[in-house]
Scaffold this active site. Structure first.
Site, PDB file in Angstrom:
ATOM      1  CB  CYS A   2      -0.885   0.005   1.230  1.00  0.00           C
ATOM      2  SG  CYS A   2      -1.819  -1.511   1.414  1.00  0.00           S
ATOM      3  NE  ARG A  27       5.374   2.553  -1.845  1.00  0.00           N
ATOM      4  CZ  ARG A  27       6.050   1.965  -0.866  1.00  0.00           C
ATOM      5  NH1 ARG A  27       5.448   1.144  -0.054  1.00  0.00           N
ATOM      6  NH2 ARG A  27       7.319   2.206  -0.693  1.00  0.00           N
ATOM      7  CD1 TRP A  74      -1.270  -5.745  -4.336  1.00  0.00           C
ATOM      8  CD2 TRP A  74      -0.784  -6.617  -2.336  1.00  0.00           C
ATOM      9  NE1 TRP A  74      -0.917  -7.060  -4.523  1.00  0.00           N
ATOM     10  CE2 TRP A  74      -0.615  -7.622  -3.311  1.00  0.00           C
ATOM     11  CE3 TRP A  74      -0.544  -6.936  -1.003  1.00  0.00           C
ATOM     12  CZ2 TRP A  74      -0.207  -8.916  -3.005  1.00  0.00           C
ATOM     13  CZ3 TRP A  74      -0.135  -8.224  -0.693  1.00  0.00           C
ATOM     14  CH2 TRP A  74       0.038  -9.203  -1.687  1.00  0.00           C
ATOM     15  CG  ASN A  98       2.611  -0.194   3.499  1.00  0.00           C
ATOM     16  OD1 ASN A  98       2.226  -1.317   3.172  1.00  0.00           O
ATOM     17  ND2 ASN A  98       3.814   0.266   3.197  1.00  0.00           N
ATOM     18  N   GLY A  99       0.937  -2.347   5.728  1.00  0.00           N
ATOM     19  CA  GLY A  99       1.507  -3.417   6.549  1.00  0.00           C
ATOM     20  C   GLY A  99       0.413  -4.338   7.033  1.00  0.00           C
ATOM     21  CD  GLU A 478      12.631 -11.998 -15.209  1.00  0.00           C
ATOM     22  OE1 GLU A 478      12.317 -12.554 -14.154  1.00  0.00           O
ATOM     23  OE2 GLU A 478      12.266 -10.852 -15.505  1.00  0.00           O
ATOM     24  CE  LYS A 482       8.851  -9.672 -15.862  1.00  0.00           C
ATOM     25  NZ  LYS A 482       9.891  -9.767 -14.883  1.00  0.00           N
ATOM     26  CD  GLU A 485       6.012 -10.647 -12.820  1.00  0.00           C
ATOM     27  OE1 GLU A 485       6.161 -10.084 -11.742  1.00  0.00           O
ATOM     28  OE2 GLU A 485       6.817 -10.502 -13.767  1.00  0.00           O
ATOM     29  CG  HIS A 501      15.785 -36.171 -15.069  1.00  0.00           C
ATOM     30  ND1 HIS A 501      16.182 -37.486 -15.153  1.00  0.00           N
ATOM     31  CD2 HIS A 501      16.877 -35.428 -15.394  1.00  0.00           C
ATOM     32  CE1 HIS A 501      17.464 -37.537 -15.486  1.00  0.00           C
ATOM     33  NE2 HIS A 501      17.909 -36.293 -15.659  1.00  0.00           N
ATOM     34  CE  LYS A 603       8.579  -1.543 -10.608  1.00  0.00           C
ATOM     35  NZ  LYS A 603       8.800  -2.882 -11.176  1.00  0.00           N
TER      36      LYS A 603
HETATM   37  C1  G6P Z   1       7.199  -7.773  -6.536  1.00  0.00           C
HETATM   38  C2  G6P Z   1       7.191  -7.363  -7.998  1.00  0.00           C
HETATM   39  C3  G6P Z   1       8.289  -8.118  -8.754  1.00  0.00           C
HETATM   40  C4  G6P Z   1       9.636  -7.907  -8.083  1.00  0.00           C
HETATM   41  C5  G6P Z   1       9.598  -8.317  -6.608  1.00  0.00           C
HETATM   42  C6  G6P Z   1      10.854  -7.898  -5.868  1.00  0.00           C
HETATM   43  O1  G6P Z   1       6.720  -9.072  -6.402  1.00  0.00           O
HETATM   44  O2  G6P Z   1       5.937  -7.592  -8.580  1.00  0.00           O
HETATM   45  O3  G6P Z   1       8.351  -7.641 -10.084  1.00  0.00           O
HETATM   46  O4  G6P Z   1      10.611  -8.651  -8.755  1.00  0.00           O
HETATM   47  O5  G6P Z   1       8.507  -7.669  -5.954  1.00  0.00           O
HETATM   48  O6  G6P Z   1      10.905  -6.506  -5.824  1.00  0.00           O
HETATM   49  P1  G6P Z   1      12.209  -5.666  -5.527  1.00  0.00           P
HETATM   50  O7  G6P Z   1      11.751  -4.239  -5.462  1.00  0.00           O
HETATM   51  O8  G6P Z   1      12.739  -6.154  -4.210  1.00  0.00           O
HETATM   52  O9  G6P Z   1      13.176  -5.917  -6.632  1.00  0.00           O
END
Ligand code: G6P
Length: 608
Positions: A2, A27, A74, A98-99, A478, A482, A485, A501, A603
């Site tokens: 948040c 956020r 969030w 937030n928290g 990765e 992506k 997500e 395997h 994010k």
């Molecule tokens: C969230 C984001 C990801 C990111 C992760 C770590 O889950 O959606 O895209 O990789 O946090 O974030 P940071 O700011 O620690 O790189």
């Protein structure tokens, strides 16, 4: 997670609260709300959904008030809805949080059955608790001081009080909160970005601090209630709102910025004339270090995985990588004199921060790779390597990841040199390979239109595999991350050699397999794994340089190929990331999903 903001102003604050929330929307974007004081009483406007919904509510029903707080959510406790949107309030106090208040149920029990709740959140009980103490005759400051020790969990919060136009109180434990100084005004914000148009003069609250703000300034207290002084700093964050330029999405813009930001990051460490790497001062020499323990979350954790391949093979230095949410709960023993490395775009991810604190408690030297220089992770580290990616707005990380890889590659070269495993010639070769990355990245971006076409194959699939070997393995993960997500297509990243395997049982003609195979020592192995898939009717999207593609075509026919420039295998993971990002981006655009703000994600994740 948040985002929160507070403005103790001189005139109407609601527009500025919403502007601050726009900068914090990364956020969370489940719901948003503001509360202001109008003639001494608390008024709120809240809306489910993105900030635009709140703006629409305010357009129909504007809100005056010279002091106010705002929140973008969030969801953790309680579904995204208007009732669960912050601020939460009683007649006497309004709060944005937030928290997570972990003992909210115990606190509800303590307040008794007579208290009426209008939300399912963990936060509302804090408003009722403070409200109860105010009813009992305590001042707002006394009521907050009495409440804080009763709260368990992590929080940053800001409160306004009915009848108190010259007062705002904020507190932090676990989640970040800054106090901003204006001209005759004062502010609170989750980060410098939220406050950038209002002020650059900030004080970051430290763990357990709480702050009583009036128009004249701030008094800060520590956990024990003792007055403390905190440094006043000038933030470097620009007040200009970050735009999309000519791009359709922030993510697309950020993918295309990579040649420039990788270049900026490299220039801060690499001397192209001498082909040498210079790192910021370290707390201990790499030659003295028995082991590196690295921790991070999400995409950043995959950067750490690539780092493990580089640092172990080049510097012969053992490196353990674990997720932020796992490392400390495993009670991992860390060796005396060890180094611990934390990687985070935001520098605020709670799981990574707690892993850092665990490592600190185990006597490790703390290094971090962060994109936000005044973040909590940066402030708690002995040495900070900054990625110069600039603000990353798209929730799915792109340029932050490739700049993290760039920094970690430089660390690997420096560590190998310090430990006597790199002669001058090899150092120059690796430095030259790194120096070439921005140019080669621009070449990869030139294939955007072709990659968009290939992405059509993924957009129609239900499941997709990504595979690679060596440093290509974390890049496969990765690529899969992506795609999941932003396009909501199920994807898995696998070590290509492991496919036989288990996962090979899932190969069918409607399951595309993205195979990364740069020319280099592992090419023949990956080519064999590719043949095993083609032989079972699998549809392979094969990524390699022209030489690799020609070689593969003589063995088995992939369904599609994506050609990349031929580079030193050392830097291949940085370049092969770019088509992974573009494949996911175009598949998402094809499906019509919300690329920059995908469902359920945020994010910066500041809860555990
Ligand atoms: C969230 C984001 C990801 C990111 C992760 C770590 O889950 O959606 O895209 O990789 O946090 O974030 P940071 O700011 O620690 O790189």
């Amino acid at each position: 997670m948040c985002g929160i903001i507070g403005i103790l102003g001189r005139d109407g604050v609601s527009d500025r609260l919403v502007d601050g929330l726009k900068r914090l929307e990364y956020r969370g974007y489940d719901s948003a709300g503001i509360a202001t004081l109008v003639n001494g009483s608390i008024h709120r406007r809240r809306a489910e959904g993105k900030l635009a919904q709140l703006a629409a509510v305010l357009a129909d029903n504007p809100l005056d008030g010279d002091a106010g707080i705002g929140h973008t959510r969030w969801a953790t406790h309680g579904v995204p809805s208007e009732d669960n949107a912050h601020p939460h309030a009683t007649d006497r106090v309004a709060i944005v949080h937030n928290g997570i208040i972990e003992n909210y149920q115990e606190l509800r029990d303590k307040l008794g059955a007579d208290t009426e709740y209008t939300s399912d959140t963990d936060t509302e009980v804090v408003a009722h608790l403070v409200g109860k103490y105010l009813e009992e005759g305590l001042s707002p400051k006394e009521a907050v001081a009495r409440t804080l020790p009763e709260l368990e969990g992590a929080f940053a919060f800001v409160m306004v009080f009915a009848g108190e136009h010259d007062l705002m109180i904020g507190a932090r434990r676990g989640s970040p909160l800054a106090v901003g100084f204006g001209e005759g005004e004062m502010y609170f914000g989750s980060d410098a970005l939220a406050l950038a148009p209002l002020t650059r003069t900030l004080s970051y609250l430290e763990e357990g601090d709480w702050a009583v703000v009036t128009h004249d300034g701030v008094e800060i207290f520590d956990t024990d209630g003792a007055p403390v002084e905190r440094k006043v700093v000038q933030s470097a964050v620009s007040g200009a709102m970050i735009g999309k330029g000519n791009y359709r999405h922030f993510m697309q813009k950020e993918i295309h910025e990579q040649p420039a930001v990788i270049g900026d990051t490299l220039h801060s460490m690499l001397n192209p004339a001498s082909q040498t790497i210079t790192l910021p001062p370290l707390p201990v020499d790499f030659a003295q270090v028995p082991k590196i323990t690295a921790s991070a979350c999400g995409t950043a954790a995959l950067a750490a995985q690539v780092g493990k391949y580089w640092i172990e093979s080049l510097a012969r230095l053992p490196m353990e990588v674990d997720l932020g949410s796992e490392l400390r709960y495993r009670e991992t023993p860390l060796p005396e004199g060890g180094m611990a490395l934390f990687i985070s775009q935001s520098g605020e991810t709670m799981d990574t921060l707690e892993a850092l604190r665990y490592a600190k408690g185990q006597g490790q030297h703390i290094l971090s790779v962060v994109n936000v220089p005044d973040s909590t992770i940066a402030r708690e580290s002995d040495t900070v390597f900054q990625t110069l990616a600039g603000p990353e707005i798209g929730v799915a990380s792109t340029k932050a990841f490739t700049t993290q890889l760039t920094v970690i590659a430089a660390i690997a070269i420096a560590a190998a040199k310090a430990r006597g495993h790199l002669d001058r010639q090899r150092e120059a070769t690796l430095a030259a390979a790194l120096a070439e990355v921005p140019g080669r990245a621009a070449e990869v971006l030139n294939h955007d239109a072709h990659i968009a076409e290939v992405a059509g194959m993924l957009a129609e699939a239900r499941d997709v595999f990504y595979m690679g070997r060596g440093t290509g393995y974390p890049i496969a993960m990765e690529g899969a991350l992506k795609l999941k997500e932003i396009s909501y297509i199920h994807a898995e990243g696998y070590a290509a050699g492991e496919m036989k395997h288990g996962p090979i049982a899932l190969i069918e003609d409607d399951v595309p397999v993205v195979m990364m195979s740069p020319s280099g020592p592992l090419f023949d192995k990956v080519a064999s794994n590719t043949q095993e898939i083609v032989a079972r009717g699998g549809k392979v999207i094969f990524l390699s340089d022209s030489e690799g593609i020609a070689k593969m075509s003589r063995m088995a026919k992939p369904a599609a190929t994506i050609e990349l420039p031929k580079v030193d295998p050392f830097v291949a993971p940085i370049l092969y990331t770019i088509p992974m990002q573009l494949l996911a981006y175009h598949a998402a655009v094809h499906k019509g999903t919300d690329v920059d703000q995908p469902r359920n994600l945020a994010k910066s994740v500041t809860v555990e």
